[in-house]
Design a protein around this motif. Structure first.
Motif, mmCIF file in Angstrom:
data_model
loop_
_atom_site.group_PDB
_atom_site.id
_atom_site.type_symbol
_atom_site.label_atom_id
_atom_site.label_comp_id
_atom_site.label_asym_id
_atom_site.label_seq_id
_atom_site.Cartn_x
_atom_site.Cartn_y
_atom_site.Cartn_z
ATOM 1 N N GLY A 131 51.701 32.293 -22.770
ATOM 2 C CA GLY A 131 50.298 32.577 -22.459
ATOM 3 C C GLY A 131 50.141 33.504 -21.284
ATOM 4 O O GLY A 131 49.217 34.334 -21.252
ATOM 5 N N SER A 132 51.011 33.399 -20.292
ATOM 6 C CA SER A 132 50.939 34.291 -19.133
ATOM 7 C C SER A 132 51.257 35.730 -19.525
ATOM 8 O O SER A 132 50.667 36.684 -18.976
ATOM 9 N N HIS A 133 52.169 35.924 -20.461
ATOM 10 C CA HIS A 133 52.456 37.282 -20.937
ATOM 11 C C HIS A 133 51.247 37.865 -21.653
ATOM 12 O O HIS A 133 50.919 39.056 -21.466
ATOM 13 N N PHE A 134 50.573 37.092 -22.469
ATOM 14 C CA PHE A 134 49.355 37.573 -23.116
ATOM 15 C C PHE A 134 48.268 37.860 -22.087
ATOM 16 O O PHE A 134 47.503 38.826 -22.225
ATOM 17 N N ALA A 135 48.172 37.027 -21.045
ATOM 18 C CA ALA A 135 47.181 37.267 -20.002
ATOM 19 C C ALA A 135 47.466 38.554 -19.256
ATOM 20 O O ALA A 135 46.539 39.281 -18.852
ATOM 21 N N GLN A 136 48.738 38.882 -19.060
ATOM 22 C CA GLN A 136 49.096 40.130 -18.396
ATOM 23 C C GLN A 136 48.658 41.325 -19.227
ATOM 24 O O GLN A 136 48.133 42.314 -18.694
ATOM 25 N N GLN A 137 48.852 41.260 -20.522
ATOM 26 C CA GLN A 137 48.426 42.354 -21.385
ATOM 27 C C GLN A 137 46.912 42.488 -21.390
ATOM 28 O O GLN A 137 46.375 43.609 -21.413
ATOM 29 N N ALA A 138 46.208 41.342 -21.331
ATOM 30 C CA ALA A 138 44.746 41.408 -21.331
ATOM 31 C C ALA A 138 44.202 41.928 -20.006
ATOM 32 O O ALA A 138 43.092 42.478 -19.960
ATOM 33 N N ALA A 139 44.945 41.756 -18.913
ATOM 34 C CA ALA A 139 44.473 42.219 -17.607
ATOM 35 C C ALA A 139 44.463 43.735 -17.497
ATOM 36 O O ALA A 139 43.774 44.286 -16.628
ATOM 37 N N GLN A 140 45.205 44.429 -18.349
ATOM 38 C CA GLN A 140 45.230 45.906 -18.404
ATOM 39 C C GLN A 140 45.532 46.523 -17.045
ATOM 40 O O GLN A 140 44.875 47.460 -16.588
#
Length: 434
Positions: free
Chosen positions: A68-77
């Motif tokens: 989930g943290s990896h997906f959050a990093q991608q969403a943070a742009q």
């Protein structure tokens, strides 16, 4: 083959072939297995995990947090710091501490909360990182470490306020502004929900533990009552029959040379008394081996009083019986058995301890009750009769189990009287079961 205590040892463990164990027998784990209750989910996981640690749930939390943290990093742009080695170490290290949340719940709550704050201080994306602290604090509350859990939650929320509204000037990412207050409200509400759920789970856990303790106490009480019932039944059967056998054996020995015919009669009486005793003992043991099954033979009752009088006569005791009142069409089996055993034990005591060769039995049927009075005109012999001393206690226990009373004591002229009052309309503590 080593017996290790023999049959008695096996019987104590409830493993004798052909007999099911009493409800309260065996170790706590065996009783728990028989009752089908294995405790709360976290307790089962704690026992079933490798080396006693909850590996599966911990790995699941670590996977959710890491992915989930990896997906959050991608969403943070690019607005937050990338997940470097230190961030990954904090994510995995914080999740790894959950392995000890059952053994050291307070320590794990603070360590997991500290790893989350360190991760946020590094400017990394939020994602599901709070899940690690939530599981740790939840477990601490459930295991009774409520103060530590609340302090850890306060530390998490206070640290998040400091990072988002004060320390952000000196923390990565560069040029980051203060966190919106709406986010703080969401975090506070989320933490409140976690604590409320943990408190609810703790209460449910305590209720389950209390219910299990009450069930175990009830099972032990039922097992003790069943053992007492069987001991009382065996005592009444054997005491009466062996007393008759003892008297007849003494008579047979005394008359063996002078009156062989009378000695033969005494031996015949011994044979019939022992046969009847074996039959009744077998019936009691059958109910012990197969509890819950219907007995193969009906339990004795007052309708067998003539047989009891004949047995007493064979032991040299003259019994006069009288009945007053109208007998009900049906006497509850427990009351009928208790009345028969009380009369039987009273007559046995006359044979053992009285110098008289007569006894009077009066059975009075009144509305809702049956009264028994057994009189021995005495006097007492004063000889040691070999009794166990449990006869009067057993009679009182039988009457009390049905809500009745027993009064026994000497008469002014040197005799002895037993008065019993047994209700017909109610049966307490399973007294209706023969």
């Amino acid at each position: 083959m080593e017996r290790r205590g023999g049959r008695a040892d096996l019987a104590g463990r409830g493993r004798v072939r052909g007999r099911r164990p009493f409800p309260g027998e065996g170790s706590p784990r065996e009783r728990e297995h028989r009752s089908g209750s294995a405790g709360p989910p976290w307790g089962r996981e704690h026992r079933a995990g490798i080396a006693g640690l909850p590996w599966r749930s911990t790995l699941a939390v670590a996977f959710v947090v890491f992915v989930g943290s990896h997906f959050a990093q991608q969403a943070a742009q690019g607005d937050r710091e990338h997940l470097d080695a230190l961030a990954r170490l904090l994510l995995l290290g914080g999740a790894a501490t959950l392995l000890w949340r059952h053994r050291l719940p307070a320590v794990v709550a603070f360590v997991a909360t500290g790893s989350v704050l360190a991760y946020l201080a590094g400017g990394h994306p939020y994602g599901p990182v709070f899940l690690t602290a939530a599981v740790a604090c939840f477990s601490a509350v459930v295991h009774g470490r409520r103060v530590a859990a609340w302090c850890a939650v306060g530390m998490l929320w206070g640290g998040h306020l400091l990072i988002g509204h004060w320390w952000y000037r000196w923390l990565p990412p560069a040029g980051d502004g203060p966190a919106p207050w709406g986010l703080e409200s969401v975090v506070a509400a989320w933490l409140a929900v976690i604590l409320a759920a943990a408190e609810l789970a703790r209460v449910k856990h305590q209720q389950r533990r209390q219910a299990r303790a009450e069930r175990a106490a009830a099972e032990k009480r039922r097992a003790d009552e069943e053992r007492l019932r069987i001991a009382r039944e065996l005592h009444d059967v054997l005491a009466h029959s062996i007393s008759v056998i003892n008297v007849q054996a003494s008579m047979g020995l005394a008359l063996l040379d002078t009156d062989p015919e009378q000695a033969r009669t005494a031996l015949s009486t011994i044979k019939s008394a022992s046969k009847e005793a074996l039959g009744e003992v077998r019936q009691v043991l059958d109910t012990l081996r197969t509890p819950g099954d219907a007995p193969r033979a009906p339990a004795p009752g007052l309708d067998r009083l003539p047989e009891l009088v004949e047995q007493a006569a064979a032991a040299g005791l003259s019994v006069r019986t009288r009945t007053a009142g109208d007998a009900p069409p049906r006497i509850p089996p427990g009351t009928d058995l208790a009345a028969f055993r009380i009369v039987q034990e009273a007559l046995t005591n006359v044979v053992r301890h009285s110098g008289s060769r007569t006894a009077d039995v009066l059975i009075t049927y009144a509305p809702g009750t049956v009264r028994l009075r057994i009189d021995d005109v005495g006097p007492a012999t004063g000889d040691e009769a070999g009794g166990s001393g449990n006869g009067l206690a057993g009679m009182r226990e039988r009457a009390a189990a049905l809500g009745g009373t027993i009064e026994a004591g000497p008469l002014p002229d040197g005799g002895f009287r037993v008065d019993a009052d047994i209700p017909l309309s109610r049966n307490l503590r399973g007294g209706d079961t023969p």
